[in-house]
Design an enzyme around this catalytic site. Structure first.
Site, PDB file in Angstrom:
ATOM      1  N   ASP A 242      -8.703  11.002   1.794  1.00 19.98           N
ATOM      2  CA  ASP A 242      -8.835   9.793   2.587  1.00 19.98           C
ATOM      3  C   ASP A 242      -9.907  10.054   3.648  1.00 19.98           C
ATOM      4  O   ASP A 242     -10.241  11.208   3.939  1.00 19.98           O
ATOM      5  CB  ASP A 242      -7.489   9.464   3.236  1.00 19.98           C
TER       6      ASP A 242
ATOM      7  N   ASP B 278      -3.148  10.384   5.122  1.00 16.00           N
ATOM      8  CA  ASP B 278      -2.215  10.403   6.248  1.00 16.00           C
ATOM      9  C   ASP B 278      -1.251   9.222   6.210  1.00 16.00           C
ATOM     10  O   ASP B 278      -0.428   9.070   7.122  1.00 16.00           O
ATOM     11  CB  ASP B 278      -2.969  10.411   7.583  1.00 16.00           C
TER      12      ASP B 278
END
Length: 208
Positions: free
Chosen positions: A8, A172
């Site tokens: 990410d 996350d």
């Protein structure tokens, strides 16, 4: 055995500060930006932008309607960049030790405002862009879908010629991790802004 590692962007390669971004949009004239913005999934024109449903110009027009004034591309970009308060150059440089052993990619819910900066040499102090650190970039606004929709993971695997069981994904966002795992992708949930290198090494060793 892992062959592809996918990261990410916000929260993994950078530290995200949603409160800072909310303040930036308030300064543009938004009364209640929290109705549209959070750390992981946006709403209204913010979602439409990241999902590739509207262009940057259309977003500026819609944001202008919310703020009751004209919004320029530069103003919108400055506000969007309020999310990213720190670029982890130490982690980006660490990636160079992985290249050659693994293919490295980014899978991000992002937009043309943020990438108009990240894909330039101004991204890091050493004059490298985000693209210099990765083999492939998968951006929600280009793929016309966004996390945690299962579609974005399937498109990434297909477009990247990846096998789910040979792919490790770091994010996350818990919902993003859970969605990837349902598709058979190996996952590692990290905390926004943390140094995940040791955990990544453990995960790679366990799956070798």
């Amino acid at each position: 055995m892992i062959k592809d590692i996918v990261f990410d962007f916000g929260g993994v390669l950078t530290t995200i500060d949603t409160g800072n971004a909310l303040q930036k949009f308030r300064e543009l004239g938004m009364q209640n930006p929290e109705e549209y913005i959070n750390s992981y999934c946006q709403k209204g024109p913010f979602y439409e932008l990241e999902n590739g449903d509207i262009t940057a110009d259309e977003f500026c027009r819609k944001l202008g309607e919310i703020c009751n004034r004209e919004i320029t591309f530069e103003e919108a970009r400055e506000a969007w960049l309020g999310f990213l308060v720190e670029i982890h150059t130490n982690l980006l440089e660490y990636l160079q030790t992985l290249r050659g052993k693994y293919r490295l990619s980014v899978l991000s819910n992002t937009n043309p405002f943020i990438q108009s900066w990240a894909l330039t040499p101004g991204f890091t102090p050493c004059g490298k862009s985000l693209a210099d650190y990765f083999d492939m970039l998968f951006f929600s606004y280009r793929m016309n879908c966004s996390k945690p929709s299962i579609t974005i993971y399937r498109r990434m695997l297909e477009q990247g010629n990846m096998k789910a069981e040979e792919t490790l994904f770091l994010d996350d966002g818990k919902k993003n991790i859970e969605a990837a795992a349902k598709e058979g992708i190996k996952t590692l949930l990290v905390t926004n802004g943390e140094d995940w290198r040791a955990e990544l090494e453990k995960k790679l060793a366990a799956t070798s």
